[in-house]
Motif scaffolding. Sequence first.
Motif, PDB file in Angstrom:
ATOM      1  N   HIS A   1      16.667   8.417  -1.595  1.00  0.00           N
ATOM      2  CA  HIS A   1      16.172   7.871  -0.333  1.00  0.00           C
ATOM      3  C   HIS A   1      15.087   6.847  -0.635  1.00  0.00           C
ATOM      4  CE1 HIS A   1      18.154  11.061   1.952  1.00  0.00           C
ATOM      5  NE2 HIS A   1      17.608  11.944   1.147  1.00  0.00           N
ATOM      6  N   SER A   2      14.765   6.055   0.387  1.00  0.00           N
ATOM      7  CA  SER A   2      13.617   5.163   0.270  1.00  0.00           C
ATOM      8  C   SER A   2      12.944   5.015   1.618  1.00  0.00           C
ATOM      9  CB  SER A   2      14.040   3.777  -0.244  1.00  0.00           C
ATOM     10  OG  SER A   2      14.636   3.024   0.794  1.00  0.00           O
ATOM     11  N   VAL A   3      11.765   4.420   1.577  1.00  0.00           N
ATOM     12  CA  VAL A   3      11.049   4.027   2.794  1.00  0.00           C
ATOM     13  C   VAL A   3      11.134   2.513   2.839  1.00  0.00           C
ATOM     14  CG1 VAL A   3       8.824   3.990   3.980  1.00  0.00           C
ATOM     15  CG2 VAL A   3       9.497   6.008   2.643  1.00  0.00           C
ATOM     16  N   GLN A   4      11.930   2.019   3.785  1.00  0.00           N
ATOM     17  CA  GLN A   4      12.208   0.592   3.840  1.00  0.00           C
ATOM     18  C   GLN A   4      11.672   0.004   5.132  1.00  0.00           C
ATOM     19  OE1 GLN A   4      16.023  -1.796   2.648  1.00  0.00           O
ATOM     20  NE2 GLN A   4      16.412  -0.950   4.685  1.00  0.00           N
ATOM     21  N   SER A   5      10.692  -0.876   5.027  1.00  0.00           N
ATOM     22  CA  SER A   5      10.120  -1.532   6.204  1.00  0.00           C
ATOM     23  C   SER A   5      11.187  -2.334   6.927  1.00  0.00           C
ATOM     24  CB  SER A   5       8.979  -2.451   5.766  1.00  0.00           C
ATOM     25  OG  SER A   5       8.414  -3.100   6.889  1.00  0.00           O
ATOM     26  N   GLU A   6      11.145  -2.251   8.253  1.00  0.00           N
ATOM     27  CA  GLU A   6      12.130  -2.953   9.081  1.00  0.00           C
ATOM     28  C   GLU A   6      11.388  -3.808  10.098  1.00  0.00           C
ATOM     29  OE1 GLU A   6      15.645  -3.041   9.663  1.00  0.00           O
ATOM     30  OE2 GLU A   6      15.569  -2.511   7.545  1.00  0.00           O
ATOM     31  N   GLY A   7      11.794  -5.060  10.217  1.00  0.00           N
ATOM     32  CA  GLY A   7      11.240  -5.922  11.258  1.00  0.00           C
ATOM     33  C   GLY A   7       9.798  -6.321  10.984  1.00  0.00           C
ATOM     34  N   SER A   8       9.112  -6.708  12.057  1.00  0.00           N
ATOM     35  CA  SER A   8       7.748  -7.201  11.957  1.00  0.00           C
ATOM     36  C   SER A   8       6.870  -6.476  12.968  1.00  0.00           C
ATOM     37  CB  SER A   8       7.731  -8.703  12.261  1.00  0.00           C
ATOM     38  OG  SER A   8       6.431  -9.211  12.178  1.00  0.00           O
ATOM     39  N   PRO A   9       5.634  -6.104  12.610  1.00  0.00           N
ATOM     40  CA  PRO A   9       5.023  -6.320  11.298  1.00  0.00           C
ATOM     41  C   PRO A   9       5.690  -5.462  10.228  1.00  0.00           C
ATOM     42  CG  PRO A   9       3.655  -4.867  12.614  1.00  0.00           C
ATOM     43  CD  PRO A   9       4.766  -5.352  13.514  1.00  0.00           C
ATOM     44  N   SER A  10       5.497  -5.876   9.000  1.00  0.00           N
ATOM     45  CA  SER A  10       6.146  -5.169   7.908  1.00  0.00           C
ATOM     46  C   SER A  10       5.115  -4.620   6.933  1.00  0.00           C
ATOM     47  CB  SER A  10       7.098  -6.111   7.170  1.00  0.00           C
ATOM     48  OG  SER A  10       6.369  -7.158   6.569  1.00  0.00           O
ATOM     49  N   PHE A  11       5.565  -3.741   6.062  1.00  0.00           N
ATOM     50  CA  PHE A  11       4.721  -3.223   4.982  1.00  0.00           C
ATOM     51  C   PHE A  11       5.565  -3.186   3.720  1.00  0.00           C
ATOM     52  CE2 PHE A  11       6.691   0.365   7.140  1.00  0.00           C
ATOM     53  CZ  PHE A  11       7.138   1.173   6.113  1.00  0.00           C
ATOM     54  N   THR A  12       4.956  -2.871   2.601  1.00  0.00           N
ATOM     55  CA  THR A  12       5.681  -2.874   1.335  1.00  0.00           C
ATOM     56  C   THR A  12       6.614  -1.671   1.252  1.00  0.00           C
ATOM     57  OG1 THR A  12       3.818  -3.960   0.268  1.00  0.00           O
ATOM     58  CG2 THR A  12       5.444  -2.921  -1.174  1.00  0.00           C
ATOM     59  N   SER A  13       7.891  -1.936   1.072  1.00  0.00           N
ATOM     60  CA  SER A  13       8.874  -0.857   0.990  1.00  0.00           C
ATOM     61  C   SER A  13       8.773  -0.141  -0.349  1.00  0.00           C
ATOM     62  CB  SER A  13      10.285  -1.419   1.157  1.00  0.00           C
ATOM     63  OG  SER A  13      10.427  -2.057   2.412  1.00  0.00           O
ATOM     64  N   SER A  14       9.229   1.105  -0.358  1.00  0.00           N
ATOM     65  CA  SER A  14       9.255   1.861  -1.613  1.00  0.00           C
ATOM     66  C   SER A  14      10.524   1.521  -2.388  1.00  0.00           C
ATOM     67  CB  SER A  14       9.226   3.366  -1.332  1.00  0.00           C
ATOM     68  OG  SER A  14      10.514   3.822  -0.938  1.00  0.00           O
ATOM     69  N   ALA A  15      10.547   1.963  -3.634  1.00  0.00           N
ATOM     70  CA  ALA A  15      11.791   1.951  -4.387  1.00  0.00           C
ATOM     71  C   ALA A  15      12.683   3.070  -3.851  1.00  0.00           C
ATOM     72  CB  ALA A  15      11.494   2.181  -5.864  1.00  0.00           C
ATOM     73  N   VAL A  16      13.967   3.029  -4.217  1.00  0.00           N
ATOM     74  CA  VAL A  16      14.847   4.160  -3.930  1.00  0.00           C
ATOM     75  C   VAL A  16      14.513   5.249  -4.941  1.00  0.00           C
ATOM     76  CG1 VAL A  16      17.234   4.961  -3.888  1.00  0.00           C
ATOM     77  CG2 VAL A  16      16.655   2.695  -2.966  1.00  0.00           C
ATOM     78  N   LYS A  17      14.145   6.433  -4.411  1.00  0.00           N
ATOM     79  CA  LYS A  17      13.696   7.514  -5.288  1.00  0.00           C
ATOM     80  C   LYS A  17      14.559   8.746  -5.110  1.00  0.00           C
ATOM     81  CE  LYS A  17       8.773   6.298  -5.110  1.00  0.00           C
ATOM     82  NZ  LYS A  17       7.470   6.926  -5.413  1.00  0.00           N
ATOM     83  N   THR A  18      14.647   9.514  -6.175  1.00  0.00           N
ATOM     84  CA  THR A  18      15.401  10.764  -6.161  1.00  0.00           C
ATOM     85  C   THR A  18      14.509  11.881  -6.698  1.00  0.00           C
ATOM     86  OG1 THR A  18      17.450   9.575  -6.569  1.00  0.00           O
ATOM     87  CG2 THR A  18      17.460  11.929  -7.044  1.00  0.00           C
ATOM     88  N   GLY A  19      14.613  13.039  -6.075  1.00  0.00           N
ATOM     89  CA  GLY A  19      13.921  14.194  -6.642  1.00  0.00           C
ATOM     90  C   GLY A  19      12.859  14.767  -5.735  1.00  0.00           C
ATOM     91  N   ASP A  20      12.863  16.088  -5.619  1.00  0.00           N
ATOM     92  CA  ASP A  20      11.851  16.780  -4.840  1.00  0.00           C
ATOM     93  C   ASP A  20      10.463  16.433  -5.353  1.00  0.00           C
ATOM     94  OD1 ASP A  20      13.914  17.944  -3.554  1.00  0.00           O
ATOM     95  OD2 ASP A  20      13.582  19.960  -4.350  1.00  0.00           O
TER      96      ASP A  20
END
Length: 137
Positions: free
Chosen positions: A86-105
């Motif tokens: 999963h990742s945290v991906q900013s959508e639209g505006s205003p935006s923030f820095t998205s995360s990488a796609v990460k795996t693991g508890d």
Amino acid sequence: MTTRFLMAAALAVLAGCSGNSPSAPDGGGGPTGGGTGGPAPSTAAVTVGNIFFKSGQDGTTNPAQTTVAVGGTVTWTWTGTGSTPHSVQSEGSPSFTSSAVKTGDGSTYQVTFATAGTYRYDCAVHGAAMSGTIVVR
Ligand SMILES: [Cu+2]
């Protein structure tokens, strides 16, 4: 006596509602439009799961609804996600820095929000099936 007063107050509210147009502005919300009142917290937690974001504040999911103060930090924690990325991906505006796609508890991602606004995000892997909103005020 207290009951009678409350009844009268309730009736007054009902009368006021029925006497006005439903769309009439009620003046609530104030200039910020926040409506919830009180100071926003400086930190907030969001769970990243399969397949949802869940707010640690009110338990809402897809969208997970989170509020922080200006300058506040949101921490996302991958929980029970196993081998699903999963990742945290900013959508639209205003935006923030998205995360990488990460795996693991236990994987985490943090963003500090320096500017007020309503920030939307989803997951780069699962798209709109996972969504959240950060209100910075
Ligand atoms: Cu995902």
